[in-house]
Design a protein around this motif. Structure first.
Motif, PDB file in Angstrom:
ATOM      1  N   SER A 154      17.072  -5.777  43.114  1.00  0.00           N
ATOM      2  CA  SER A 154      17.164  -6.710  42.000  1.00  0.00           C
ATOM      3  C   SER A 154      17.554  -5.958  40.738  1.00  0.00           C
ATOM      4  O   SER A 154      17.447  -4.744  40.667  1.00  0.00           O
ATOM      5  CB  SER A 154      15.838  -7.436  41.800  1.00  0.00           C
ATOM      6  OG  SER A 154      14.851  -6.535  41.410  1.00  0.00           O
ATOM      7  N   THR A 201       7.828  -2.562  43.679  1.00  0.00           N
ATOM      8  CA  THR A 201       9.118  -2.718  43.019  1.00  0.00           C
ATOM      9  C   THR A 201      10.200  -3.039  44.029  1.00  0.00           C
ATOM     10  O   THR A 201      10.290  -2.420  45.085  1.00  0.00           O
ATOM     11  CB  THR A 201       9.497  -1.419  42.274  1.00  0.00           C
ATOM     12  OG1 THR A 201       8.470  -1.138  41.346  1.00  0.00           O
ATOM     13  CG2 THR A 201      10.806  -1.569  41.550  1.00  0.00           C
ATOM     14  N   GLU A 208      11.778 -12.248  40.090  1.00  0.00           N
ATOM     15  CA  GLU A 208      11.236 -11.201  40.959  1.00  0.00           C
ATOM     16  C   GLU A 208       9.722 -11.102  40.793  1.00  0.00           C
ATOM     17  O   GLU A 208       8.983 -10.991  41.770  1.00  0.00           O
ATOM     18  CB  GLU A 208      11.883  -9.857  40.652  1.00  0.00           C
ATOM     19  CG  GLU A 208      11.344  -8.735  41.519  1.00  0.00           C
ATOM     20  CD  GLU A 208      11.878  -7.376  41.141  1.00  0.00           C
ATOM     21  OE1 GLU A 208      11.632  -6.430  41.909  1.00  0.00           O
ATOM     22  OE2 GLU A 208      12.515  -7.242  40.085  1.00  0.00           O
ATOM     23  N   ARG A 209       9.247 -11.153  39.551  1.00  0.00           N
ATOM     24  CA  ARG A 209       7.802 -11.100  39.305  1.00  0.00           C
ATOM     25  C   ARG A 209       7.091 -12.276  39.975  1.00  0.00           C
ATOM     26  O   ARG A 209       6.021 -12.122  40.549  1.00  0.00           O
ATOM     27  CB  ARG A 209       7.514 -11.106  37.811  1.00  0.00           C
ATOM     28  CG  ARG A 209       7.703  -9.762  37.154  1.00  0.00           C
ATOM     29  CD  ARG A 209       7.061  -9.793  35.777  1.00  0.00           C
ATOM     30  NE  ARG A 209       7.723  -9.103  34.750  1.00  0.00           N
ATOM     31  CZ  ARG A 209       8.823  -9.416  34.056  1.00  0.00           C
ATOM     32  NH1 ARG A 209       9.445 -10.442  34.226  1.00  0.00           N
ATOM     33  NH2 ARG A 209       9.332  -8.692  33.144  1.00  0.00           N
ATOM     34  N   SER A 250      17.686  -4.543  36.829  1.00  0.00           N
ATOM     35  CA  SER A 250      16.697  -3.918  35.955  1.00  0.00           C
ATOM     36  C   SER A 250      16.384  -4.768  34.759  1.00  0.00           C
ATOM     37  O   SER A 250      17.114  -5.588  34.356  1.00  0.00           O
ATOM     38  CB  SER A 250      17.215  -2.589  35.447  1.00  0.00           C
ATOM     39  OG  SER A 250      17.394  -1.749  36.546  1.00  0.00           O
ATOM     40  N   TYR A 308      21.598 -12.226  42.597  1.00  0.00           N
ATOM     41  CA  TYR A 308      20.854 -11.025  42.969  1.00  0.00           C
ATOM     42  C   TYR A 308      19.931 -11.353  44.133  1.00  0.00           C
ATOM     43  O   TYR A 308      19.374 -12.455  44.204  1.00  0.00           O
ATOM     44  CB  TYR A 308      19.998 -10.520  41.805  1.00  0.00           C
ATOM     45  CG  TYR A 308      20.793 -10.177  40.585  1.00  0.00           C
ATOM     46  CD1 TYR A 308      21.479  -8.970  40.492  1.00  0.00           C
ATOM     47  CD2 TYR A 308      20.868 -11.068  39.518  1.00  0.00           C
ATOM     48  CE1 TYR A 308      22.221  -8.662  39.367  1.00  0.00           C
ATOM     49  CE2 TYR A 308      21.607 -10.760  38.381  1.00  0.00           C
ATOM     50  CZ  TYR A 308      22.277  -9.560  38.324  1.00  0.00           C
ATOM     51  OH  TYR A 308      23.016  -9.258  37.208  1.00  0.00           O
ATOM     52  N   SER A 325      15.143 -15.135  33.564  1.00  0.00           N
ATOM     53  CA  SER A 325      15.833 -13.905  33.973  1.00  0.00           C
ATOM     54  C   SER A 325      15.594 -13.647  35.459  1.00  0.00           C
ATOM     55  O   SER A 325      14.659 -14.192  36.052  1.00  0.00           O
ATOM     56  CB  SER A 325      15.316 -12.708  33.162  1.00  0.00           C
ATOM     57  OG  SER A 325      13.974 -12.415  33.530  1.00  0.00           O
ATOM     58  N   ILE A 348      16.408 -10.836  45.931  1.00  0.00           N
ATOM     59  CA  ILE A 348      15.047 -10.489  45.546  1.00  0.00           C
ATOM     60  C   ILE A 348      14.299 -10.081  46.813  1.00  0.00           C
ATOM     61  O   ILE A 348      14.214 -10.858  47.770  1.00  0.00           O
ATOM     62  CB  ILE A 348      14.317 -11.686  44.888  1.00  0.00           C
ATOM     63  CG1 ILE A 348      15.078 -12.207  43.672  1.00  0.00           C
ATOM     64  CG2 ILE A 348      12.876 -11.306  44.551  1.00  0.00           C
ATOM     65  CD1 ILE A 348      15.110 -11.275  42.482  1.00  0.00           C
ATOM     66  N   ARG A 353      14.596 -10.829  36.579  1.00  0.00           N
ATOM     67  CA  ARG A 353      13.349 -10.050  36.603  1.00  0.00           C
ATOM     68  C   ARG A 353      12.136 -10.975  36.640  1.00  0.00           C
ATOM     69  O   ARG A 353      11.168 -10.724  37.361  1.00  0.00           O
ATOM     70  CB  ARG A 353      13.283  -9.120  35.389  1.00  0.00           C
ATOM     71  CG  ARG A 353      12.032  -8.285  35.321  1.00  0.00           C
ATOM     72  CD  ARG A 353      11.868  -7.306  36.463  1.00  0.00           C
ATOM     73  NE  ARG A 353      12.815  -6.234  36.329  1.00  0.00           N
ATOM     74  CZ  ARG A 353      13.162  -5.426  37.314  1.00  0.00           C
ATOM     75  NH1 ARG A 353      12.637  -5.558  38.501  1.00  0.00           N
ATOM     76  NH2 ARG A 353      14.044  -4.488  37.128  1.00  0.00           N
ATOM     77  N   GLU A 354      12.179 -12.058  35.884  1.00  0.00           N
ATOM     78  CA  GLU A 354      11.079 -13.027  35.889  1.00  0.00           C
ATOM     79  C   GLU A 354      10.935 -13.663  37.279  1.00  0.00           C
ATOM     80  O   GLU A 354       9.818 -13.856  37.769  1.00  0.00           O
ATOM     81  CB  GLU A 354      11.333 -14.105  34.844  1.00  0.00           C
ATOM     82  CG  GLU A 354      10.215 -15.121  34.721  1.00  0.00           C
ATOM     83  CD  GLU A 354      10.518 -16.156  33.662  1.00  0.00           C
ATOM     84  OE1 GLU A 354      10.692 -17.330  34.037  1.00  0.00           O
ATOM     85  OE2 GLU A 354      10.583 -15.793  32.470  1.00  0.00           O
TER      86      GLU A 354
END
Length: 66
Positions: free
Chosen positions: A64, A60, A48-49, A66, A5, A43, A7, A45-46
């Motif tokens: 990336s 947001t 990305e954070r 969901s 993905y 993950s 980012i 998402r982690e």
């Protein structure tokens, strides 16, 4: 099968994450995010954070998962 993905943070491509059964590895594409390069995450998402935290923003990402 691996997954990858892009980012993005504040319209900047921070890098990509490539995932497998163990988690996701971050590959930086912008010097601002080099401190995350090679780091493993549970993950996408982690990851990305973490990239957002590097710039201190909470925008947001549009590319990336969901």
């Amino acid at each position: 099968m691996s997954k990858a993905y892009i980012i993005e943070v504040h319209n900047r491509t921070a890098g990509i994450v490539a995932g497998d059964e163990r988690g996701f590895t971050f590959f930086s594409s912008d010097r601002a995010f080099d401190r995350l390069d090679g780091r493993d995450f549970r993950s996408a998402r982690e990851a990305e954070r973490a990239a957002r935290a590097v710039l201190g923003g909470r925008q947001t990402s549009t590319h990336s998962p969901s």
